[in-house]
Scaffold this motif. Structure first.
Motif, PDB file in Angstrom:
ATOM      1  N   ASN A 287       0.852  -1.196   0.000  1.00 20.21           N
ATOM      2  CA  ASN A 287       0.000   0.000   0.000  1.00 20.21           C
ATOM      3  C   ASN A 287       0.885   1.242   0.000  1.00 20.21           C
ATOM      4  OD1 ASN A 287      -2.461  -1.444   0.191  1.00 20.21           O
ATOM      5  ND2 ASN A 287      -2.194  -1.640   2.405  1.00 20.21           N
ATOM      6  N   MET A 288       0.297   2.384  -0.373  1.00 19.12           N
ATOM      7  CA  MET A 288       0.993   3.663  -0.288  1.00 19.12           C
ATOM      8  C   MET A 288       0.002   4.739   0.102  1.00 19.12           C
ATOM      9  SD  MET A 288       1.437   4.816  -4.311  1.00 19.12           S
ATOM     10  CE  MET A 288       1.573   6.571  -3.922  1.00 19.12           C
ATOM     11  N   ALA A 289       0.483   5.815   0.723  1.00 17.45           N
ATOM     12  CA  ALA A 289      -0.391   6.924   1.109  1.00 17.45           C
ATOM     13  C   ALA A 289       0.439   8.187   1.302  1.00 17.45           C
ATOM     14  CB  ALA A 289      -1.149   6.598   2.396  1.00 17.45           C
ATOM     15  N   SER A 290      -0.207   9.346   1.073  1.00 18.86           N
ATOM     16  CA  SER A 290       0.446  10.636   1.301  1.00 18.86           C
ATOM     17  C   SER A 290      -0.624  11.680   1.545  1.00 18.86           C
ATOM     18  CB  SER A 290       1.324  11.041   0.115  1.00 18.86           C
ATOM     19  OG  SER A 290       0.535  11.228  -1.044  1.00 18.86           O
ATOM     20  N   GLY A 291      -0.216  12.841   2.064  1.00 17.04           N
ATOM     21  CA  GLY A 291      -1.151  13.929   2.299  1.00 17.04           C
ATOM     22  C   GLY A 291      -0.463  15.258   2.112  1.00 17.04           C
ATOM     23  N   GLY A 292      -1.231  16.336   1.803  1.00 16.45           N
ATOM     24  CA  GLY A 292      -0.638  17.653   1.600  1.00 16.45           C
ATOM     25  C   GLY A 292      -1.695  18.741   1.575  1.00 16.45           C
ATOM     26  N   VAL A 293      -1.243  19.977   1.348  1.00 15.31           N
ATOM     27  CA  VAL A 293      -2.163  21.102   1.268  1.00 15.31           C
ATOM     28  C   VAL A 293      -1.819  21.943   0.051  1.00 15.31           C
ATOM     29  CG1 VAL A 293      -2.537  21.237   3.756  1.00 15.31           C
ATOM     30  CG2 VAL A 293      -0.669  22.520   2.727  1.00 15.31           C
ATOM     31  N   GLY A 294      -2.838  22.686  -0.450  1.00 17.19           N
ATOM     32  CA  GLY A 294      -2.599  23.584  -1.571  1.00 17.19           C
ATOM     33  C   GLY A 294      -3.584  23.367  -2.698  1.00 17.19           C
ATOM     34  N   PHE A 295      -3.669  24.330  -3.601  1.00 21.73           N
ATOM     35  CA  PHE A 295      -4.559  24.214  -4.746  1.00 21.73           C
ATOM     36  C   PHE A 295      -3.935  23.335  -5.830  1.00 21.73           C
ATOM     37  CE2 PHE A 295      -7.967  26.865  -3.632  1.00 21.73           C
ATOM     38  CZ  PHE A 295      -7.467  27.923  -2.900  1.00 21.73           C
ATOM     39  N   GLY A 296      -4.773  22.681  -6.608  1.00 25.47           N
ATOM     40  CA  GLY A 296      -4.307  21.921  -7.755  1.00 25.47           C
ATOM     41  C   GLY A 296      -3.450  20.729  -7.398  1.00 25.47           C
ATOM     42  N   LEU A 297      -3.689  20.145  -6.228  1.00 29.07           N
ATOM     43  CA  LEU A 297      -2.862  19.035  -5.790  1.00 29.07           C
ATOM     44  C   LEU A 297      -3.231  17.738  -6.486  1.00 29.07           C
ATOM     45  CD1 LEU A 297      -2.496  19.472  -1.962  1.00 29.07           C
ATOM     46  CD2 LEU A 297      -0.718  19.436  -3.674  1.00 29.07           C
ATOM     47  N   GLY A 298      -2.260  16.889  -6.596  1.00 27.96           N
ATOM     48  CA  GLY A 298      -2.510  15.541  -7.054  1.00 27.96           C
ATOM     49  C   GLY A 298      -2.485  15.389  -8.558  1.00 27.96           C
ATOM     50  N   ILE A 299      -2.006  14.257  -9.005  1.00 32.07           N
ATOM     51  CA  ILE A 299      -2.047  13.877 -10.406  1.00 32.07           C
ATOM     52  C   ILE A 299      -2.903  12.634 -10.496  1.00 32.07           C
ATOM     53  CG2 ILE A 299      -0.692  13.072 -12.367  1.00 32.07           C
ATOM     54  CD1 ILE A 299       1.690  14.541 -11.237  1.00 32.07           C
ATOM     55  N   LYS A 300      -3.949  12.685 -11.287  1.00 33.67           N
ATOM     56  CA  LYS A 300      -4.815  11.532 -11.442  1.00 33.67           C
ATOM     57  C   LYS A 300      -4.038  10.407 -12.128  1.00 33.67           C
ATOM     58  CE  LYS A 300      -9.184  14.052 -11.644  1.00 33.67           C
ATOM     59  NZ  LYS A 300     -10.387  14.356 -12.455  1.00 33.67           N
ATOM     60  N   ASP A 301      -4.242   9.209 -11.639  1.00 40.12           N
ATOM     61  CA  ASP A 301      -3.603   8.028 -12.211  1.00 40.12           C
ATOM     62  C   ASP A 301      -2.085   8.143 -12.172  1.00 40.12           C
ATOM     63  OD1 ASP A 301      -3.651   5.494 -13.218  1.00 40.12           O
ATOM     64  OD2 ASP A 301      -3.863   6.107 -15.300  1.00 40.12           O
ATOM     65  N   PHE A 302      -1.552   8.558 -11.050  1.00 40.00           N
ATOM     66  CA  PHE A 302      -0.105   8.676 -10.866  1.00 40.00           C
ATOM     67  C   PHE A 302       0.481   7.294 -10.596  1.00 40.00           C
ATOM     68  CE2 PHE A 302       3.562   9.372  -8.014  1.00 40.00           C
ATOM     69  CZ  PHE A 302       4.350  10.125  -8.873  1.00 40.00           C
ATOM     70  N   ARG A 303       1.564   6.956 -11.272  1.00 39.56           N
ATOM     71  CA  ARG A 303       2.197   5.648 -11.118  1.00 39.56           C
ATOM     72  C   ARG A 303       3.636   5.793 -10.643  1.00 39.56           C
ATOM     73  NH1 ARG A 303      -1.129   1.839 -14.106  1.00 39.56           N
ATOM     74  NH2 ARG A 303      -3.054   2.974 -14.523  1.00 39.56           N
ATOM     75  N   ALA A 304       4.132   4.785  -9.957  1.00 40.52           N
ATOM     76  CA  ALA A 304       5.524   4.758  -9.506  1.00 40.52           C
ATOM     77  C   ALA A 304       6.066   3.338  -9.648  1.00 40.52           C
ATOM     78  CB  ALA A 304       5.624   5.209  -8.053  1.00 40.52           C
ATOM     79  N   VAL A 305       7.288   3.229 -10.176  1.00 40.83           N
ATOM     80  CA  VAL A 305       7.941   1.927 -10.305  1.00 40.83           C
ATOM     81  C   VAL A 305       9.325   2.026  -9.666  1.00 40.83           C
ATOM     82  CG1 VAL A 305       8.781   0.134 -11.863  1.00 40.83           C
ATOM     83  CG2 VAL A 305       6.709   1.418 -12.452  1.00 40.83           C
ATOM     84  N   PHE A 306       9.550   1.241  -8.615  1.00 42.60           N
ATOM     85  CA  PHE A 306      10.829   1.196  -7.924  1.00 42.60           C
ATOM     86  C   PHE A 306      11.660   0.024  -8.459  1.00 42.60           C
ATOM     87  CE2 PHE A 306       8.068   3.393  -4.978  1.00 42.60           C
ATOM     88  CZ  PHE A 306       8.890   4.339  -4.378  1.00 42.60           C
ATOM     89  N   LEU A 307      12.964   0.237  -8.598  1.00 38.90           N
ATOM     90  CA  LEU A 307      13.897  -0.812  -8.980  1.00 38.90           C
ATOM     91  C   LEU A 307      14.860  -1.035  -7.817  1.00 38.90           C
ATOM     92  CD1 LEU A 307      12.860   0.503 -11.682  1.00 38.90           C
ATOM     93  CD2 LEU A 307      15.020  -0.189 -12.700  1.00 38.90           C
ATOM     94  N   PHE A 308      15.063  -2.300  -7.445  1.00 39.31           N
ATOM     95  CA  PHE A 308      15.909  -2.624  -6.297  1.00 39.31           C
ATOM     96  C   PHE A 308      17.171  -3.345  -6.754  1.00 39.31           C
ATOM     97  CE2 PHE A 308      11.483  -2.497  -5.011  1.00 39.31           C
ATOM     98  CZ  PHE A 308      11.517  -1.582  -3.976  1.00 39.31           C
ATOM     99  N   GLU A 309      18.301  -2.847  -6.286  1.00 32.75           N
ATOM    100  CA  GLU A 309      19.598  -3.361  -6.731  1.00 32.75           C
ATOM    101  C   GLU A 309      19.901  -4.739  -6.176  1.00 32.75           C
ATOM    102  OE1 GLU A 309      24.312  -2.064  -6.436  1.00 32.75           O
ATOM    103  OE2 GLU A 309      22.741  -0.612  -5.979  1.00 32.75           O
ATOM    104  N   ASN A 310      19.479  -4.999  -4.940  1.00 35.72           N
ATOM    105  CA  ASN A 310      19.821  -6.272  -4.311  1.00 35.72           C
ATOM    106  C   ASN A 310      18.736  -6.711  -3.326  1.00 35.72           C
ATOM    107  OD1 ASN A 310      20.397  -4.891  -1.732  1.00 35.72           O
ATOM    108  ND2 ASN A 310      22.245  -4.140  -2.794  1.00 35.72           N
ATOM    109  N   LYS A 311      18.921  -7.897  -2.781  1.00 33.47           N
ATOM    110  CA  LYS A 311      17.949  -8.490  -1.859  1.00 33.47           C
ATOM    111  C   LYS A 311      17.782  -7.662  -0.597  1.00 33.47           C
ATOM    112  CE  LYS A 311      17.034 -12.773   0.694  1.00 33.47           C
ATOM    113  NZ  LYS A 311      17.508 -14.157   0.974  1.00 33.47           N
ATOM    114  N   GLU A 312      18.881  -7.134  -0.083  1.00 37.14           N
ATOM    115  CA  GLU A 312      18.835  -6.384   1.172  1.00 37.14           C
ATOM    116  C   GLU A 312      17.916  -5.165   1.090  1.00 37.14           C
ATOM    117  OE1 GLU A 312      21.833  -4.058   4.283  1.00 37.14           O
ATOM    118  OE2 GLU A 312      22.613  -4.994   2.465  1.00 37.14           O
TER     119      GLU A 312
END
Length: 199
Positions: free
Chosen positions: A106-131
């Motif tokens: 899961n993921m979550a965030s919060g903030g304040v201000g006008f025009g916040l947020g991007i609809k359908d925002f995606r993120a892909v993390f790449l991990f170098e190793n097991k640790e």
């Protein structure tokens, strides 16, 4: 495309309220969906695959980078804006390339201000190793100011540069349906394991 989230005037208490509001979006949307655990897992996997295909479309080099990584995690968010307040919650899947093991996140965030947020925002993390992968999955991760600054300094003209190093051993792609979102703010976004779907 830039998502500007001024947090300087946001108290710790207000931020926590927004964060938990975003977390509630995730939990209650899943609780009231009426879907079985297997259906929810299948839906997560489908969204993860769609996110990867979208990434490959806008940054073809990412396919080779992901294949060479120990694993990756793909996230998709939903947003709720209430006048000056914004709470966002999302879901994702962390995948180990060698074993094929999936961990639901899961993921979550919060903030304040006008025009916040991007609809359908995606993120892909790449991990170098097991640790670093296991630390991200088992302990959770929060994007701090340093990670956010790195994200904003990404080279717009290079697809490899679009995968920003946000922590030792962790690189990140941010995108929307319109393409890579190099300037999107990630500070204050938290990622953690979904206990329900990982039973």
């Amino acid at each position: 495309m830039e998502r500007v989230i001024p947090r300087s005037g946001l108290s710790a208490r207000s931020f926590l309220m927004l964060f938990w509001a975003a977390a509630a979006i995730i939990m209650f949307s899943g609780f009231w969906s009426g879907k079985t655990l297997e259906e929810k897992r299948a839906e997560r996997l489908q969204t993860s695959n769609e996110t990867l295909q979208l990434l490959y479309k806008h940054a073809p080099e990412a396919k080779e980078m992901i294949a060479k990584s120990y694993g990756y995690a793909a996230f998709s968010n939903v947003g709720v804006n209430l006048v000056l307040l914004s709470a966002e919650g999302g879901t994702g899947v962390a995948h180990v390339n060698g074993s094929g093991m999936n961990t639901y996140m899961n993921m979550a965030s919060g903030g304040v201000g006008f025009g916040l947020g991007i609809k359908d925002f995606r993120a892909v993390f790449l991990f170098e190793n097991k640790e670093v992968f296991e630390r991200f999955v088992n302990e959770g991760w929060e994007a701090n100011a340093q990670a956010d600054a790195a994200a904003k300094l990404a080279d717009k003209g290079d697809a490899y540069g679009a995968a920003i190093t946000v922590a030792p051993g962790i690189r990140l792609y941010k995108l929307t349906q319109n393409g890579l979102a190099l300037q999107a703010t990630i500070q204050g976004t938290k990622y953690w394991k979904d206990n329900e779907l990982n039973k």
